[in-house]
Scaffold this active site. Structure first.
Site, mmCIF file in Angstrom:
data_model
loop_
_atom_site.group_PDB
_atom_site.id
_atom_site.type_symbol
_atom_site.label_atom_id
_atom_site.label_comp_id
_atom_site.label_asym_id
_atom_site.label_seq_id
_atom_site.Cartn_x
_atom_site.Cartn_y
_atom_site.Cartn_z
ATOM 1 N N ASP A 71 49.756 12.880 40.326
ATOM 2 C CA ASP A 71 49.385 14.068 41.097
ATOM 3 C C ASP A 71 47.901 14.389 40.931
ATOM 4 O O ASP A 71 47.226 13.833 40.065
ATOM 5 C CB ASP A 71 50.254 15.278 40.683
ATOM 6 C CG ASP A 71 50.341 15.440 39.168
ATOM 7 O OD1 ASP A 71 49.544 14.817 38.441
ATOM 8 O OD2 ASP A 71 51.203 16.196 38.706
ATOM 9 N N ASN A 142 58.376 25.134 33.432
ATOM 10 C CA ASN A 142 59.399 25.522 34.416
ATOM 11 C C ASN A 142 60.197 24.308 34.905
ATOM 12 O O ASN A 142 60.906 24.390 35.899
ATOM 13 C CB ASN A 142 58.754 26.248 35.605
ATOM 14 C CG ASN A 142 57.762 25.363 36.354
ATOM 15 O OD1 ASN A 142 57.551 24.207 35.991
ATOM 16 N ND2 ASN A 142 57.169 25.903 37.408
ATOM 17 N N HIS A 144 58.966 21.393 35.956
ATOM 18 C CA HIS A 144 58.365 20.523 36.979
ATOM 19 C C HIS A 144 58.028 19.148 36.414
ATOM 20 O O HIS A 144 57.758 18.991 35.231
ATOM 21 C CB HIS A 144 57.172 21.197 37.669
ATOM 22 C CG HIS A 144 55.921 21.298 36.862
ATOM 23 N ND1 HIS A 144 55.085 22.383 36.925
ATOM 24 C CD2 HIS A 144 55.333 20.453 35.985
ATOM 25 C CE1 HIS A 144 54.045 22.186 36.146
ATOM 26 N NE2 HIS A 144 54.171 21.036 35.549
ATOM 27 N N GLU A 149 57.563 21.298 41.878
ATOM 28 C CA GLU A 149 57.912 22.596 41.325
ATOM 29 C C GLU A 149 59.386 22.915 41.602
ATOM 30 O O GLU A 149 60.034 22.225 42.406
ATOM 31 C CB GLU A 149 57.019 23.665 41.968
ATOM 32 C CG GLU A 149 55.530 23.470 41.701
ATOM 33 C CD GLU A 149 55.106 23.910 40.301
ATOM 34 O OE1 GLU A 149 55.952 23.912 39.383
ATOM 35 O OE2 GLU A 149 53.925 24.252 40.128
HETATM 36 C C1 GLP Z 1 51.356 19.415 34.736
HETATM 37 C C2 GLP Z 1 51.276 18.077 35.403
HETATM 38 C C3 GLP Z 1 52.358 17.198 34.933
HETATM 39 C C4 GLP Z 1 52.478 17.338 33.434
HETATM 40 C C5 GLP Z 1 52.983 18.720 33.080
HETATM 41 C C6 GLP Z 1 53.049 19.029 31.596
HETATM 42 O O1 GLP Z 1 51.170 20.486 35.501
HETATM 43 N N1 GLP Z 1 51.175 18.067 36.812
HETATM 44 O O2 GLP Z 1 52.119 15.870 35.341
HETATM 45 O O3 GLP Z 1 53.337 16.385 32.943
HETATM 46 O O4 GLP Z 1 52.260 19.692 33.742
HETATM 47 O O5 GLP Z 1 51.774 19.300 31.064
HETATM 48 P P1 GLP Z 1 51.484 19.271 29.515
HETATM 49 O O6 GLP Z 1 51.645 17.862 29.087
HETATM 50 O O7 GLP Z 1 50.065 19.733 29.360
HETATM 51 O O8 GLP Z 1 52.462 20.173 28.852
#
Ligand code: GLP
Length: 249
Positions: A71, A142, A144, A149
């Site tokens: 993404d 949440n 995702h 989302e």
């Molecule tokens: C984000 C990304 C995801 C990621 C997730 C967790 O928003 N788009 O690809 O895996 O959140 O983030 P983190 O690893 O900082 O907890």
């Protein structure tokens, strides 16, 4: 979904880095490059650091490896602190011998029809590469995955998405600036087509979502739960993330 609880965060990171390295070597012995799906966020940083170490100290060869990132934010310039392109360069791409033409990232500078066409091209590029061998995934608070989302359908493909307030808040807290409102993200169906899914969830702040993920039936309100039923999906956690997840009698 197979749950693996490691003694500590580092062990989970090393296990995933070693699995990726084995896959890279296996595909190389077969005369082709492994196709990796990559995630950003704090979670996979240690995995990328270990891959960089293996490249430097053990000669792990990325020459034929192909990558696709999950993404990217819309409207964030490539050198902005929140840019996923910048993140990947800082943590992995600048330190290993990936060929630039084998690295695929969604663009942040397109909107409307141009963004939609770009998403279709991204799907085609994944197909042309032979599909993703292993997709690295984190999970948002949440539920995702990528930027799918809550409410994202199981049949969603790479597309423009609106970011949830929880997601925007967690980014603006980290960046000290307003997070963008939209992003481009691989869809749930795109992710489900990868041959192996490896979800990393580390730290006490992920305990609730891990518990929810393990308890729940697949439902669009918890997008990561839609990965249940994939033939090779593994959830890698540390004891902090797994605390609330012991099976209920
Ligand atoms: C984000 C990304 C995801 C990621 C997730 C967790 O928003 N788009 O690809 O895996 O959140 O983030 P983190 O690893 O900082 O907890």
């Amino acid at each position: 979904m197979e749950l693996r609880v490691f003694g500590e965060r580092r062990e989970a990171e090393l296990a995933l880095a070693r699995e990726i390295a084995e896959l890279v070597r296996l595909r190389r012995d077969e005369g082709r490059g492994a196709v990796l799906g990559l995630a950003t966020g704090r979670t996979p940083v240690g995995v990328y650091a270990e891959l960089v170490r293996m490249h430097r100290e053990e000669g792990l060869d990325f020459a034929r490896v192909v990558t696709f990132n999950l993404d990217e934010f819309e409207g964030v310039s490539a050198d902005a602190p929140g840019s996923f392109r910048r993140f990947m360069h800082e943590h992995l791409f600048a330190h290993v011998n990936l060929a630039p033409e084998c690295v695929h990232l969604l663009r942040s500078d397109l909107t409307g029809a141009a963004a939609a066409a770009h998403c279709e091209e991204y799907e085609a590029a994944i197909r042309d590469a032979g599909g993703i061998d292993l997709q690295v995934l984190g999970v948002g608070l949440n539920g995702h995955v990528g930027f799918n989302e809550p409410g994202s359908p199981r049949d969603s493909r790479t597309r423009r998405v609106e970011l949830h307030p929880v997601t925007r808040r967690s980014y603006s807290d980290g960046l000290g600036e307003e997070a963008p409102t939209h992003a481009l993200s691989m869809g749930i169906a795109t992710i489900l087509e990868a041959r192996r899914l490896r979800v990393l969830a580390l730290g006490a702040h992920k305990a609730d979502i891990v518990a929810e993920l393990l308890r729940g039936e697949p439902r669009a309100e918890v997008p990561a739960s839609l990965l249940h039923g994939h033939p090779d999906v593994r959830l890698l956690t540390d004891p902090e993330a797994a605390t609330a997840s012991s099976p209920t009698p």
